[in-house]
Scaffold this motif. Structure first.
Motif, PDB file in Angstrom:
ATOM      1  N   ARG A  30       0.841  -1.192   0.000  1.00  0.00           N
ATOM      2  CA  ARG A  30       0.000   0.000   0.000  1.00  0.00           C
ATOM      3  C   ARG A  30       0.878   1.244   0.000  1.00  0.00           C
ATOM      4  O   ARG A  30       1.825   1.342   0.786  1.00  0.00           O
ATOM      5  CB  ARG A  30      -0.939   0.013   1.218  1.00  0.00           C
ATOM      6  CG  ARG A  30      -1.889   1.206   1.235  1.00  0.00           C
ATOM      7  CD  ARG A  30      -2.863   1.156   2.394  1.00  0.00           C
ATOM      8  NE  ARG A  30      -3.918   0.179   2.218  1.00  0.00           N
ATOM      9  CZ  ARG A  30      -5.017   0.368   1.470  1.00  0.00           C
ATOM     10  NH1 ARG A  30      -5.194   1.489   0.818  1.00  0.00           N
ATOM     11  NH2 ARG A  30      -5.933  -0.575   1.381  1.00  0.00           N
ATOM     12  N   ARG A  32       0.987   5.593  -0.224  1.00  0.00           N
ATOM     13  CA  ARG A  32       0.322   6.901  -0.204  1.00  0.00           C
ATOM     14  C   ARG A  32       0.976   7.753  -1.269  1.00  0.00           C
ATOM     15  O   ARG A  32       2.198   7.915  -1.269  1.00  0.00           O
ATOM     16  CB  ARG A  32       0.477   7.571   1.168  1.00  0.00           C
ATOM     17  CG  ARG A  32      -0.545   7.088   2.189  1.00  0.00           C
ATOM     18  CD  ARG A  32      -0.185   7.479   3.596  1.00  0.00           C
ATOM     19  NE  ARG A  32      -0.095   8.933   3.772  1.00  0.00           N
ATOM     20  CZ  ARG A  32      -1.137   9.725   3.995  1.00  0.00           C
ATOM     21  NH1 ARG A  32      -2.341   9.226   4.014  1.00  0.00           N
ATOM     22  NH2 ARG A  32      -0.959  11.018   4.176  1.00  0.00           N
ATOM     23  N   LEU A  63      -1.604  -1.094  -4.046  1.00  0.00           N
ATOM     24  CA  LEU A  63      -2.797  -0.359  -3.624  1.00  0.00           C
ATOM     25  C   LEU A  63      -2.383   1.081  -3.369  1.00  0.00           C
ATOM     26  O   LEU A  63      -1.472   1.340  -2.581  1.00  0.00           O
ATOM     27  CB  LEU A  63      -3.354  -0.974  -2.329  1.00  0.00           C
ATOM     28  CG  LEU A  63      -3.656  -2.470  -2.424  1.00  0.00           C
ATOM     29  CD1 LEU A  63      -3.915  -3.051  -1.050  1.00  0.00           C
ATOM     30  CD2 LEU A  63      -4.843  -2.708  -3.340  1.00  0.00           C
ATOM     31  N   ASP A  65      -3.278   4.888  -2.175  1.00  0.00           N
ATOM     32  CA  ASP A  65      -4.139   5.870  -1.512  1.00  0.00           C
ATOM     33  C   ASP A  65      -3.749   7.241  -2.038  1.00  0.00           C
ATOM     34  O   ASP A  65      -2.628   7.702  -1.787  1.00  0.00           O
ATOM     35  CB  ASP A  65      -3.913   5.847   0.011  1.00  0.00           C
ATOM     36  CG  ASP A  65      -4.301   4.510   0.632  1.00  0.00           C
ATOM     37  OD1 ASP A  65      -5.163   3.824   0.054  1.00  0.00           O
ATOM     38  OD2 ASP A  65      -3.729   4.155   1.675  1.00  0.00           O
ATOM     39  N   HIS A  66      -4.643   7.857  -2.769  1.00  0.00           N
ATOM     40  CA  HIS A  66      -4.335   9.180  -3.326  1.00  0.00           C
ATOM     41  C   HIS A  66      -4.505  10.249  -2.250  1.00  0.00           C
ATOM     42  O   HIS A  66      -5.509  10.257  -1.532  1.00  0.00           O
ATOM     43  CB  HIS A  66      -5.234   9.474  -4.521  1.00  0.00           C
ATOM     44  CG  HIS A  66      -4.936   8.589  -5.692  1.00  0.00           C
ATOM     45  ND1 HIS A  66      -3.969   8.893  -6.624  1.00  0.00           N
ATOM     46  CD2 HIS A  66      -5.447   7.390  -6.063  1.00  0.00           C
ATOM     47  CE1 HIS A  66      -3.902   7.919  -7.515  1.00  0.00           C
ATOM     48  NE2 HIS A  66      -4.792   7.001  -7.208  1.00  0.00           N
ATOM     49  N   VAL A  67      -3.509  11.126  -2.148  1.00  0.00           N
ATOM     50  CA  VAL A  67      -3.558  12.194  -1.152  1.00  0.00           C
ATOM     51  C   VAL A  67      -3.661  13.537  -1.879  1.00  0.00           C
ATOM     52  O   VAL A  67      -2.741  13.926  -2.592  1.00  0.00           O
ATOM     53  CB  VAL A  67      -2.279  12.192  -0.268  1.00  0.00           C
ATOM     54  CG1 VAL A  67      -2.367  13.273   0.803  1.00  0.00           C
ATOM     55  CG2 VAL A  67      -2.051  10.822   0.353  1.00  0.00           C
TER      56      VAL A  67
ATOM     57  N   HIS B 259      -3.339  10.861  10.932  1.00  0.00           N
ATOM     58  CA  HIS B 259      -4.071   9.643  10.600  1.00  0.00           C
ATOM     59  C   HIS B 259      -3.785   8.571  11.630  1.00  0.00           C
ATOM     60  O   HIS B 259      -2.651   8.390  12.057  1.00  0.00           O
ATOM     61  CB  HIS B 259      -3.642   9.116   9.220  1.00  0.00           C
ATOM     62  CG  HIS B 259      -4.157   9.956   8.115  1.00  0.00           C
ATOM     63  ND1 HIS B 259      -5.483   9.993   7.785  1.00  0.00           N
ATOM     64  CD2 HIS B 259      -3.527  10.799   7.268  1.00  0.00           C
ATOM     65  CE1 HIS B 259      -5.650  10.826   6.770  1.00  0.00           C
ATOM     66  NE2 HIS B 259      -4.484  11.331   6.443  1.00  0.00           N
ATOM     67  N   ASP B 263      -5.898   3.734   9.318  1.00  0.00           N
ATOM     68  CA  ASP B 263      -5.843   4.183   7.932  1.00  0.00           C
ATOM     69  C   ASP B 263      -4.671   3.565   7.194  1.00  0.00           C
ATOM     70  O   ASP B 263      -4.574   3.650   5.997  1.00  0.00           O
ATOM     71  CB  ASP B 263      -5.660   5.705   7.870  1.00  0.00           C
ATOM     72  CG  ASP B 263      -6.867   6.422   8.429  1.00  0.00           C
ATOM     73  OD1 ASP B 263      -7.965   5.845   8.321  1.00  0.00           O
ATOM     74  OD2 ASP B 263      -6.712   7.512   8.967  1.00  0.00           O
ATOM     75  N   ARG B 276      -9.983   0.376  -6.714  1.00  0.00           N
ATOM     76  CA  ARG B 276      -9.061   1.491  -6.530  1.00  0.00           C
ATOM     77  C   ARG B 276      -9.421   2.634  -7.465  1.00  0.00           C
ATOM     78  O   ARG B 276      -9.915   2.422  -8.561  1.00  0.00           O
ATOM     79  CB  ARG B 276      -7.636   1.037  -6.836  1.00  0.00           C
ATOM     80  CG  ARG B 276      -7.100   0.063  -5.811  1.00  0.00           C
ATOM     81  CD  ARG B 276      -5.918  -0.659  -6.373  1.00  0.00           C
ATOM     82  NE  ARG B 276      -6.354  -1.700  -7.292  1.00  0.00           N
ATOM     83  CZ  ARG B 276      -5.598  -2.180  -8.243  1.00  0.00           C
ATOM     84  NH1 ARG B 276      -4.407  -1.723  -8.433  1.00  0.00           N
ATOM     85  NH2 ARG B 276      -6.043  -3.123  -9.041  1.00  0.00           N
ATOM     86  N   SER B 277      -9.144   3.803  -6.992  1.00  0.00           N
ATOM     87  CA  SER B 277      -9.367   4.945  -7.880  1.00  0.00           C
ATOM     88  C   SER B 277      -8.172   5.083  -8.807  1.00  0.00           C
ATOM     89  O   SER B 277      -7.046   4.759  -8.452  1.00  0.00           O
ATOM     90  CB  SER B 277      -9.529   6.218  -7.054  1.00  0.00           C
ATOM     91  OG  SER B 277      -8.409   6.397  -6.222  1.00  0.00           O
TER      92      SER B 277
END
Lengths: 133, 279
Positions: A30, A32, A63, A65-67, B259, B263, B276-277
């Protein structure tokens, strides 16, 4: 296409971490990824799949996670979404002394792995949190 | 048996660390690195030729390292100034990294070098992500490239510590709108200085050299908003991406922006992770 260099760096970071001996197979990583990091997610995905080949990450899913980018103006306290291209002058006072709150992240924050048969289950340093699932 | 590991690490931390080490080592011997970034054909080499000639005429010990995918043409041009010049062929790689720069310096860079100019690969995308150990990052754009260049390449211009406009002698002929360009620079990098130059006429060349020497003399370079990320890397330029930790092997739980752990962990089996985006 610096995403390939970044993908290789990701694989190195995981395989060279102190806990790597106990990983066995890594099935997911994952990340970010900040809006202002200058990295294209789809390109990184493609490069990541290639960089993982032949390592404990072979076949691992990435995976992301867009910030979103956010900035805060110190002098007037305004906070706003920077957008892309980013607006880094304060929209409230037009000052140029803002700070980024977030948006430059390029961070591995977690991974999922299958414990290798040789690991005794206590091979992880205390600094790495392991959760059974 | 599946496990989840929290691994807080910045992906480019290794490059950033190497860059920081190189910056410190070079500073200890009195050498300051100036990293030049621009599109191909914007006039980096022509401006650098002028900078080297001016520095040589003033007795400032300078050197230049120029990176290209192929050919040694730039090194041949730069050598005319009579200062140490080295060509790096990246063999297709679109950017320089800190360890690549370091490998080139060993046994080549004269001890007395005050300023080392690094002409990065002509590319406004990839090189922007890599700190080379510079103390001054200069981003160039020629008047022919369009006033919206800073908005199209916000990472490059957003992290610039000095913006240089090249080919100013033909600005009028191509209808360059200086005010619009400056406004676009300000949007992504408020406070950064913009210097107009013409290598052909020699205008602005002295000012760029002056800025580089000021930084070499200990003056603090502009710190772009985009670089003010509260990075714990300790690098003076702040080019590094957000770091949770200053050391690559330091795995811990310091989280950014408040966070919680929840998270940061993969709680669900990967197969159950929501779609997923995509960017």
């Amino acid at each position: 296409m610096h995403e390939m260099s970044i993908a290789v760096a990701m694989v190195e970071q995981v395989t060279e971490s102190p806990a790597a001996d106990g990983y066995g197979t890594v099935s997911a990583v994952r990340l970010r990824l900040g809006e202002l990091a200058g990295v294209v997610a789809d390109s990184l995905r493609f490069c990541f799949s290639l960089a993982c080949a032949g390592t404990v990450l072979d076949g691992a899913e990435l995976l992301i996670d867009h910030v979103p980018g956010r900035a805060r103006c110190g002098p007037c306290g305004a906070e706003w979404a920077t957008g892309m291209p980013p607006q880094l002058c304060c929209p409230q006072c037009d000052g140029g002394r803002a700070e980024l709150v977030q948006g430059r992240e390029l961070q591995i924050v977690g991974l999922r792995h299958t414990r290798s048969d040789t690991a005794d289950g206590a091979a992880h340093p205390a600094s790495v949190q392991v959760k059974e699932s | 048996m599946c496990r989840v590991v929290d691994l807080q690490q910045a992906v480019l931390v290794k490059n950033d660390e190497r860059a920081g080490t190189l910056r410190t080592e070079l500073a200890a011997r009195g050498t300051t690195v100036v990293n030049l970034l621009s599109s191909p054909g914007s006039g980096k080499t022509a401006l650098l030729e002028a900078e080297l000639a001016l520095a040589a005429s003033r007795g400032v010990p300078v050197a230049a390292l120029t990176a290209d995918l192929a050919t040694e043409h730039d090194a041949e041009r730069l050598s005319r100034a009579g200062v140490p010049v080295k060509q790096v062929l990246t063999d297709g790689l679109c950017h320089l990294e800190a360890d690549m720069l370091r490998a080139q310096l060993d046994g080549w860079l004269p001890d007395e070098t005050r300023l080392l100019f690094v002409e990065n690969v002509g590319n406004l995308v990839c090189p922007a992500s890599y700190d080379l150990g510079e103390s001054l990052r200069v981003v160039l754009a020629s008047v022919t490239e369009g006033e919206d260049k800073p908005l199209k390449y916000p990472t490059a211009f957003g992290l610039a510590q000095l913006v240089v406009v090249t080919k100013d002698d033909i600005a009028e002929a191509v209808g360059f709108d200086e005010d619009a360009f400056r406004a676009n620079v300000r949007q992504v990098n408020p406070g950064v200085e913009v210097v107009l130059t013409s290598a052909r006429r020699g205008t602005g060349v002295g000012m760029v050299l002056e800025r580089a020497l000021a930084v070499a003399g200990g003056e603090r370079a502009h710190r772009p908003v985009m670089a003010r990320t509260g990075s714990a890397s300790g690098d003076v330029t702040g080019f590094g991406h957000t770091h949770a930790h200053p050391h690559a092997q330091d795995l811990g739980h310091e989280h950014l922006h408040g966070h919680g752990h929840e998270d940061l962990h993969l709680h669900t089996p990967v197969a159950g992770v929501p779609a997923r985006s995509h960017s």
